[in-house]
Scaffold this motif. Structure first.
Motif, PDB file in Angstrom:
ATOM      1  N   SER A  44      31.266  55.295 -62.882  1.00  0.00           N
ATOM      2  CA  SER A  44      31.596  56.670 -62.537  1.00  0.00           C
ATOM      3  C   SER A  44      32.320  57.372 -63.681  1.00  0.00           C
ATOM      4  O   SER A  44      32.041  58.533 -63.978  1.00  0.00           O
ATOM      5  CB  SER A  44      32.461  56.688 -61.273  1.00  0.00           C
ATOM      6  OG  SER A  44      32.817  57.999 -60.943  1.00  0.00           O
ATOM      7  N   GLU A  45      33.226  56.662 -64.335  1.00  0.00           N
ATOM      8  CA  GLU A  45      33.940  57.291 -65.445  1.00  0.00           C
ATOM      9  C   GLU A  45      32.993  57.609 -66.602  1.00  0.00           C
ATOM     10  O   GLU A  45      33.045  58.698 -67.171  1.00  0.00           O
ATOM     11  CB  GLU A  45      35.096  56.409 -65.920  1.00  0.00           C
ATOM     12  CG  GLU A  45      35.880  57.045 -67.038  1.00  0.00           C
ATOM     13  CD  GLU A  45      37.348  56.700 -67.063  1.00  0.00           C
ATOM     14  OE1 GLU A  45      37.972  57.029 -68.082  1.00  0.00           O
ATOM     15  OE2 GLU A  45      37.873  56.129 -66.098  1.00  0.00           O
ATOM     16  N   GLU A  48      29.900  60.086 -64.908  1.00  0.00           N
ATOM     17  CA  GLU A  48      30.309  61.328 -64.250  1.00  0.00           C
ATOM     18  C   GLU A  48      31.520  61.974 -64.918  1.00  0.00           C
ATOM     19  O   GLU A  48      31.973  63.031 -64.472  1.00  0.00           O
ATOM     20  CB  GLU A  48      30.616  61.056 -62.777  1.00  0.00           C
ATOM     21  CG  GLU A  48      29.431  60.502 -62.006  1.00  0.00           C
ATOM     22  CD  GLU A  48      29.833  59.984 -60.636  1.00  0.00           C
ATOM     23  OE1 GLU A  48      30.696  60.614 -59.989  1.00  0.00           O
ATOM     24  OE2 GLU A  48      29.289  58.948 -60.214  1.00  0.00           O
ATOM     25  N   ASP A  49      32.063  61.308 -65.932  1.00  0.00           N
ATOM     26  CA  ASP A  49      33.215  61.807 -66.685  1.00  0.00           C
ATOM     27  C   ASP A  49      34.447  62.010 -65.791  1.00  0.00           C
ATOM     28  O   ASP A  49      35.178  62.980 -65.927  1.00  0.00           O
ATOM     29  CB  ASP A  49      32.867  63.104 -67.417  1.00  0.00           C
ATOM     30  CG  ASP A  49      33.846  63.395 -68.547  1.00  0.00           C
ATOM     31  OD1 ASP A  49      34.386  62.430 -69.132  1.00  0.00           O
ATOM     32  OD2 ASP A  49      34.075  64.581 -68.837  1.00  0.00           O
ATOM     33  N   LEU A  50      34.652  61.073 -64.851  1.00  0.00           N
ATOM     34  CA  LEU A  50      35.818  61.119 -63.972  1.00  0.00           C
ATOM     35  C   LEU A  50      36.877  60.151 -64.490  1.00  0.00           C
ATOM     36  O   LEU A  50      36.554  59.013 -64.825  1.00  0.00           O
ATOM     37  CB  LEU A  50      35.417  60.757 -62.540  1.00  0.00           C
ATOM     38  CG  LEU A  50      34.430  61.723 -61.888  1.00  0.00           C
ATOM     39  CD1 LEU A  50      33.988  61.204 -60.533  1.00  0.00           C
ATOM     40  CD2 LEU A  50      35.037  63.110 -61.761  1.00  0.00           C
ATOM     41  N   HIS A  52      38.943  57.678 -63.882  1.00  0.00           N
ATOM     42  CA  HIS A  52      39.371  56.630 -62.961  1.00  0.00           C
ATOM     43  C   HIS A  52      40.468  55.736 -63.538  1.00  0.00           C
ATOM     44  O   HIS A  52      41.359  55.308 -62.792  1.00  0.00           O
ATOM     45  CB  HIS A  52      38.184  55.775 -62.522  1.00  0.00           C
ATOM     46  CG  HIS A  52      37.256  56.510 -61.619  1.00  0.00           C
ATOM     47  ND1 HIS A  52      37.617  56.944 -60.367  1.00  0.00           N
ATOM     48  CD2 HIS A  52      35.965  56.907 -61.792  1.00  0.00           C
ATOM     49  CE1 HIS A  52      36.603  57.563 -59.800  1.00  0.00           C
ATOM     50  NE2 HIS A  52      35.596  57.557 -60.651  1.00  0.00           N
ATOM     51  N   ARG A  55      43.720  57.637 -63.186  1.00  0.00           N
ATOM     52  CA  ARG A  55      44.102  57.658 -61.765  1.00  0.00           C
ATOM     53  C   ARG A  55      44.735  56.328 -61.372  1.00  0.00           C
ATOM     54  O   ARG A  55      45.771  56.291 -60.726  1.00  0.00           O
ATOM     55  CB  ARG A  55      42.882  57.877 -60.868  1.00  0.00           C
ATOM     56  CG  ARG A  55      42.310  59.248 -60.857  1.00  0.00           C
ATOM     57  CD  ARG A  55      41.037  59.273 -60.004  1.00  0.00           C
ATOM     58  NE  ARG A  55      41.305  58.962 -58.617  1.00  0.00           N
ATOM     59  CZ  ARG A  55      41.769  59.830 -57.730  1.00  0.00           C
ATOM     60  NH1 ARG A  55      42.024  61.057 -58.097  1.00  0.00           N
ATOM     61  NH2 ARG A  55      41.986  59.469 -56.482  1.00  0.00           N
ATOM     62  N   ARG A 143      40.220  66.467 -68.414  1.00  0.00           N
ATOM     63  CA  ARG A 143      39.769  65.838 -67.166  1.00  0.00           C
ATOM     64  C   ARG A 143      40.914  65.853 -66.160  1.00  0.00           C
ATOM     65  O   ARG A 143      41.983  65.307 -66.416  1.00  0.00           O
ATOM     66  CB  ARG A 143      39.285  64.415 -67.412  1.00  0.00           C
ATOM     67  CG  ARG A 143      38.112  64.380 -68.367  1.00  0.00           C
ATOM     68  CD  ARG A 143      37.385  63.082 -68.475  1.00  0.00           C
ATOM     69  NE  ARG A 143      38.193  61.884 -68.536  1.00  0.00           N
ATOM     70  CZ  ARG A 143      37.679  60.659 -68.521  1.00  0.00           C
ATOM     71  NH1 ARG A 143      36.372  60.475 -68.433  1.00  0.00           N
ATOM     72  NH2 ARG A 143      38.463  59.601 -68.589  1.00  0.00           N
ATOM     73  N   LEU A 145      42.893  65.003 -62.721  1.00  0.00           N
ATOM     74  CA  LEU A 145      43.074  63.937 -61.733  1.00  0.00           C
ATOM     75  C   LEU A 145      43.289  64.624 -60.397  1.00  0.00           C
ATOM     76  O   LEU A 145      44.340  65.217 -60.160  1.00  0.00           O
ATOM     77  CB  LEU A 145      44.293  63.077 -62.076  1.00  0.00           C
ATOM     78  CG  LEU A 145      44.102  62.033 -63.167  1.00  0.00           C
ATOM     79  CD1 LEU A 145      43.984  62.650 -64.532  1.00  0.00           C
ATOM     80  CD2 LEU A 145      45.237  61.047 -63.128  1.00  0.00           C
ATOM     81  N   SER A 146      42.287  64.584 -59.544  1.00  0.00           N
ATOM     82  CA  SER A 146      42.374  65.271 -58.257  1.00  0.00           C
ATOM     83  C   SER A 146      42.294  64.268 -57.115  1.00  0.00           C
ATOM     84  O   SER A 146      41.870  63.129 -57.295  1.00  0.00           O
ATOM     85  CB  SER A 146      41.258  66.307 -58.145  1.00  0.00           C
ATOM     86  OG  SER A 146      40.000  65.674 -58.244  1.00  0.00           O
TER      87      SER A 146
END
Length: 167
Positions: A44-45, A48-50, A52, A55, A143, A145-146
């Motif tokens: 995912s990181e 999707e460029d999240l 993680h 987080r 990016r 962090l939500s």
């Protein structure tokens, strides 16, 4: 149970060189943090460029520093109210559980407020906020962090998802 290594290697081979390097770096970092199965987080990181990893580090740090530090010997002794309760015969374990539960609720409420990005009850104010990942040099990566409050329980280092807080 099947070996995840071939699937990991197949996925890794499907990536371009920069993404392969990023995936391998993330795998090493998650491993150093004790995460035994980070493949979905890494995928995912990378894809999707999240953020993680950021987080994980933030939420786990909050557990260690704000919640679990109360289990350290002498932690209650710094609170005069706790000293009085202990002197009156209160159970130390119950008090530790209480302060940890209060710390958890405080961290959760803070993260929920940060996730909201602004006070929806105030009209005419154009101020807000976002929690942002930063690079090694401290500069923002862009990016966000939500949804941090949503994952706080799952970051309990004990693996109990905070169940011991409400016993």
């Amino acid at each position: 149970m099947s070996d995840p290594q071939p699937a990991w290697q197949e996925w890794l081979n499907s990536l371009d060189a920069p993404r392969q390097a990023a995936a391998e770096s993330l795998r090493a970092q998650f491993s150093a943090l004790g995460v035994t199965d980070p493949v979905d987080l890494i995928k995912s990181e990378v894809m999707e460029d999240l953020p993680h990893l950021a987080r994980f580090v933030l939420l786990r740090s909050l557990w260690h520093g704000a919640i679990d530090d109360w289990t350290d010997p002498g932690s209650l002794d710094q609170l005069p109210a706790a000293q009085r309760l202990l002197a009156a015969g209160s159970d130390r374990e119950d008090l530790v559980r209480l302060v940890r539960a209060v710390a958890y609720e405080t961290v959760f409420a803070t993260l929920d407020e940060l996730d909201a990005g602004g006070d929806v009850n105030v009209s005419g104010v154009e101020a807000g906020w976002a929690v942002m990942e930063s690079g090694e040099d401290g500069s923002p990566t862009g990016r966000t962090l939500s949804g941090l409050h949503e994952d706080l329980l799952t970051m309990d280092p004990s693996g109990r998802d905070g169940a011991d807080l409400w016993q």
